[in-house]
Design a protein around this motif. Sequence first.
Motif, PDB file in Angstrom:
ATOM      1  N   VAL A 191       0.828  -1.208   0.000  1.00  0.00           N
ATOM      2  CA  VAL A 191       0.000   0.000   0.000  1.00  0.00           C
ATOM      3  C   VAL A 191       0.864   1.260   0.000  1.00  0.00           C
ATOM      4  N   ILE A 192       1.871   1.301   0.865  1.00  0.00           N
ATOM      5  CA  ILE A 192       2.728   2.485   0.947  1.00  0.00           C
ATOM      6  C   ILE A 192       3.460   2.715  -0.367  1.00  0.00           C
ATOM      7  N   MET A 193       4.036   1.677  -0.948  1.00  0.00           N
ATOM      8  CA  MET A 193       4.745   1.821  -2.216  1.00  0.00           C
ATOM      9  C   MET A 193       3.779   2.209  -3.332  1.00  0.00           C
ATOM     10  N   GLY A 194       2.564   1.631  -3.318  1.00  0.00           N
ATOM     11  CA  GLY A 194       1.577   2.012  -4.319  1.00  0.00           C
ATOM     12  C   GLY A 194       1.186   3.475  -4.208  1.00  0.00           C
ATOM     13  N   CYS A 195       0.960   3.926  -2.977  1.00  0.00           N
ATOM     14  CA  CYS A 195       0.632   5.341  -2.762  1.00  0.00           C
ATOM     15  C   CYS A 195       1.787   6.243  -3.195  1.00  0.00           C
ATOM     16  N   TYR A 196       2.996   5.823  -2.867  1.00  0.00           N
ATOM     17  CA  TYR A 196       4.182   6.612  -3.229  1.00  0.00           C
ATOM     18  C   TYR A 196       4.290   6.757  -4.742  1.00  0.00           C
ATOM     19  N   LYS A 197       4.132   5.645  -5.463  1.00  0.00           N
ATOM     20  CA  LYS A 197       4.216   5.689  -6.918  1.00  0.00           C
ATOM     21  C   LYS A 197       3.103   6.558  -7.501  1.00  0.00           C
ATOM     22  N   PHE A 198       1.903   6.410  -6.962  1.00  0.00           N
ATOM     23  CA  PHE A 198       0.764   7.175  -7.472  1.00  0.00           C
ATOM     24  C   PHE A 198       0.945   8.670  -7.244  1.00  0.00           C
ATOM     25  N   ILE A 199       1.320   9.049  -6.010  1.00  0.00           N
ATOM     26  CA  ILE A 199       1.390  10.473  -5.691  1.00  0.00           C
ATOM     27  C   ILE A 199       2.551  11.150  -6.398  1.00  0.00           C
ATOM     28  N   THR A 200       3.674  10.437  -6.589  1.00  0.00           N
ATOM     29  CA  THR A 200       4.800  11.043  -7.303  1.00  0.00           C
ATOM     30  C   THR A 200       4.476  11.238  -8.781  1.00  0.00           C
ATOM     31  N   ARG A 201       3.806  10.272  -9.390  1.00  0.00           N
ATOM     32  CA  ARG A 201       3.412  10.429 -10.795  1.00  0.00           C
ATOM     33  C   ARG A 201       2.375  11.535 -10.958  1.00  0.00           C
ATOM     34  N   LEU A 202       1.418  11.595 -10.028  1.00  0.00           N
ATOM     35  CA  LEU A 202       0.428  12.663 -10.070  1.00  0.00           C
ATOM     36  C   LEU A 202       1.096  14.020  -9.919  1.00  0.00           C
ATOM     37  N   SER A 203       2.081  14.100  -9.008  1.00  0.00           N
ATOM     38  CA  SER A 203       2.797  15.340  -8.783  1.00  0.00           C
ATOM     39  C   SER A 203       3.590  15.758 -10.021  1.00  0.00           C
TER      40      SER A 203
END
Length: 229
Positions: free
Chosen positions: A87-99
């Motif tokens: 979950v943490i890695m998924g959130c990290y990947k998602f938020i960095t790409r969104l950013s």
Amino acid sequence: MKEPILPFDWRRIWLHDYPAMYLGEVAFRSLFMFIIILTALSISGKREVRQLSVYELVLLIGLGSAAGDPMLYHDVPLGATVVVFIVIMGCYKFITRLSDRNETVRNRLEGVPVYVIEDGRILTKNFKDEDIGKDELFVDLRQAGIEQLGQVRIAVLEPNGTLSLFRYDDANVKPGLPIMPRALANFTKHILVADTYACITCGYTQPMQPDQDTICPTCQAGAWVVVQS
């Protein structure tokens, strides 16, 4: 009486006494805490995120907390830890790409570069908005070899908390507020000797006469120190 712990009891290792559906709750808890940590770091200012991006700090805090307990405690199931990591890695990947793709999100979460010094003066409004201390700013300047603000053309506080510094060349250095500790300690609120003084709050400089009690026209402060060339 407690039953003895059996080594390599895979049910205990992966789930302990929890039902398999408990891993869904762990996923929800991980997502919730990711959002909480990200929000806290985003609003805490650049002081807390020096050198690392806010995303890297969230990753370190989240994964560090998840990794520690199952190493030491037999009743912390590895299955829950694996879910946390996913979950943490998924959130990290998602938020960095969104950013990367959305400037508004990036500026909101990471912040933007902010001018804190311009033409040898501290931009007090920008400085206060960034929630950093003047002493901390002066430490960064001294470490860069700056003795007085007249040497500084521009200083920019970057989103990761570092200070980008642009100096005047030697021929264009102006008199300015000294930032060495001993010089700063010799401030006065009542002028006794005619000289050029600098406001210790913003660095504004002006000639002053004896018995002149003057409020700084830039920041409304009233403490002065003799400028240094």
